[in-house]
Design an enzyme around this catalytic site. Structure first.
Site, PDB file in Angstrom:
ATOM      1  N   GLY A   8       1.333  76.868  42.898  1.00 52.78           N
ATOM      2  CA  GLY A   8       2.121  78.082  43.145  1.00 52.78           C
ATOM      3  C   GLY A   8       2.389  78.220  44.635  1.00 52.78           C
ATOM      4  N   GLY A  11       5.454  80.259  46.722  1.00 58.55           N
ATOM      5  CA  GLY A  11       5.622  81.713  46.707  1.00 58.55           C
ATOM      6  C   GLY A  11       5.300  82.385  48.028  1.00 58.55           C
ATOM      7  N   GLN A  12       5.194  83.719  47.973  1.00 57.88           N
ATOM      8  CA  GLN A  12       5.004  84.511  49.199  1.00 57.88           C
ATOM      9  C   GLN A  12       3.696  84.140  49.906  1.00 57.88           C
ATOM     10  OE1 GLN A  12       4.244  88.716  48.751  1.00 57.88           O
ATOM     11  NE2 GLN A  12       4.855  89.177  50.851  1.00 57.88           N
ATOM     12  N   ASP A  34       4.244  73.337  42.888  1.00 59.77           N
ATOM     13  CA  ASP A  34       4.864  74.530  42.305  1.00 59.77           C
ATOM     14  C   ASP A  34       5.724  74.054  41.139  1.00 59.77           C
ATOM     15  OD1 ASP A  34       5.416  77.593  43.669  1.00 59.77           O
ATOM     16  OD2 ASP A  34       6.824  76.962  42.090  1.00 59.77           O
ATOM     17  N   ASP A  52       3.711  72.060  36.669  1.00 63.29           N
ATOM     18  CA  ASP A  52       3.702  73.300  35.881  1.00 63.29           C
ATOM     19  C   ASP A  52       2.269  73.552  35.435  1.00 63.29           C
ATOM     20  OD1 ASP A  52       3.875  75.294  34.010  1.00 63.29           O
ATOM     21  OD2 ASP A  52       5.486  74.358  32.824  1.00 63.29           O
ATOM     22  N   ILE A  53       1.684  74.642  35.891  1.00 68.76           N
ATOM     23  CA  ILE A  53       0.272  74.910  35.572  1.00 68.76           C
ATOM     24  C   ILE A  53       0.057  75.016  34.058  1.00 68.76           C
ATOM     25  CG2 ILE A  53       0.503  77.423  35.861  1.00 68.76           C
ATOM     26  CD1 ILE A  53      -2.647  75.352  36.623  1.00 68.76           C
ATOM     27  N   TYR A 142      -0.416  92.976  33.965  1.00 73.32           N
ATOM     28  CA  TYR A 142      -0.853  92.230  35.160  1.00 73.32           C
ATOM     29  C   TYR A 142      -2.299  92.595  35.510  1.00 73.32           C
ATOM     30  CZ  TYR A 142      -0.759  90.972  40.193  1.00 73.32           C
ATOM     31  OH  TYR A 142      -1.024  90.448  41.444  1.00 73.32           O
ATOM     32  N   LYS A 146      -5.696  90.297  35.494  1.00 71.93           N
ATOM     33  CA  LYS A 146      -6.531  90.090  36.685  1.00 71.93           C
ATOM     34  C   LYS A 146      -7.972  90.513  36.400  1.00 71.93           C
ATOM     35  CE  LYS A 146      -3.539  88.372  39.581  1.00 71.93           C
ATOM     36  NZ  LYS A 146      -3.641  86.974  39.999  1.00 71.93           N
TER      37      LYS A 146
END
Ligand code: NAD
Ligand code: AKB
Length: 315
Positions: A8, A11-12, A34, A52-53, A142, A146
């Site tokens: 990933g 990403g940010q 990613d 791809d995870i 979400y 988590k």
């Protein structure tokens, strides 16, 4: 020898984390990956692999055949995007975590970083200086993913000795890449709009206070946590971490100091409910005591840096 895989990485957080890890451990020791086919320009200084995870067999083969020691697993759907696609969010946010935890359990990995979020808290959690240990009844898919992830991390540590470490990041603010579909994204978007057209329509109300952090602090915290001696890490679910807290209206006041003509309007949407369920501020004394965490950036510094550096041509 450390060999790090960031999943990933486009990403940010990933794009900045990869750069800092490469500064520290060498360009060839940190592989970025990613689901995106193209390597993002910001991290072309080192190896990149499209991964791809959710492709469990490919991920397992790639990690085992390359003898990676550490994985940073960042691929996830964030709060706002996850609410629009709850089934897929649950799948992405949970399946990838099990793939990586199991590899460590089988002895193929030494250390894992997996990020949690302030989204683990919910409407019944105390809102101010939210403690490490408190009521946690998240109301978003979400947040549920988590919280479940945190429980599994702690379980794999207790049961199988897996060295997994985690932080409950607040909303992260940065200018190198755009945020990926969260509720705190307004606090990044606002700088692009301020610079481009001196106005911004905010999807949260004026007085919605949320915990936030500048990306440089978040990356430093991540690397400090991962480099801390094993015995220092007392929490194997995820550490509370605090930077600063502010409302859209307080952020606007600081922007107006730089751009006097800046104007904000408010049109709260579905993300308001999400924000209302989260803490206003965080007590991170465990991170401070266990591994010496201390933030460097307050709201004023964040505003200075963001206004100087955001490239408003990107939006
Ligand atoms: P982001 O959306 O910017 O980046 C996620 C990256 O994962 C993207 O580049 C995306 O292409 C990639 N990805 C998506 N599906 C994938 C797949 N199947 N396989 C491989 N890669 C895939 O998210 P971010 O802001 O960088 O967040 C990274 C992690 O940190 C997430 O777990 C997020 O929940 C957590 N976090 C972020 C923040 C924040 O404010 N940015 C706050 C708290 C927690
Ligand atoms: C989001 O808003 O979804 C993220 C987070 C706080 O986890 N930035």
């Amino acid at each position: 020898m450390k060999k790090i895989l960031v999943i990933g990485a486009g990403g940010q957080i990933g794009s900045e984390l990869v750069l800092q890890l490469r500064n520290r451990f060498g360009e060839q020791s940190v592989v970025a990956s990613d689901v995106k086919p193209e390597c993002p320009a910001i991290i072309i200084n080192g190896p990149y692999f499209q991964l791809d995870i959710l492709n469990k067999e490919e991920v397992r083969n790639f990690i085992i055949s390359n003898s990676f020691t550490d994985v940073y697993l960042l691929a996830a759907l964030l709060s706002a995007t996850a609410e629009k696609n709850p089934d897929f969010a649950w799948k992405l946010n949970m399946e990838g975590l099990f793939t990586i935890l199991d590899l460590a359990k089988e002895g193929y990995l030494k250390k894992i970083f997996w990020p949690s979020s302030i989204a683990v808290f919910g409407p019944t959690t105390p809102k101010n200086h939210t403690p490490q240990y408190t009521i946690m009844e998240p109301s978003t898919v979400y947040g549920i993913s988590k919280q479940a992830g945190e429980r599994w991390c702690e379980y794999y540590f207790n049961k199988f000795g897996v060295d997994v470490r985690s932080i409950r990041y607040p909303g992260l603010i940065s200018y190198t890449s755009l945020p990926g579909g969260g509720t705190t994204d307004y606090a990044v978007d606002i700088f692009y709009r301020a610079k481009k057209e001196a106005k911004f329509n905010c999807f949260l109300s004026a007085d919605t206070e949320l915990p936030m952090m500048y990306m440089e602090d978040a990356i430093r915290a991540t690397i400090e946590l991962m480099e801390a001696p094993k015995e220092a890490i007392k929490i194997r679910s995820a550490y509370n971490l605090s930077g600063c807290s502010f409302t859209p209206s307080q952020l606007t006041d600081k922007i107006v100091d730089h751009i006097p003509t800046f104007e904000i309007t408010y049109s709260p949407d579905f993300r308001q409910l999400i924000a209302d369920s989260w803490p206003k501020s965080i007590d991170d004394s465990h991170a401070r005591n266990d591994w010496g965490w201390k933030e460097k950036f307050d709201l004023e510094k964040i505003v200075d840096i963001m206004l100087e550096n955001v490239n408003s041509d990107l939006i």
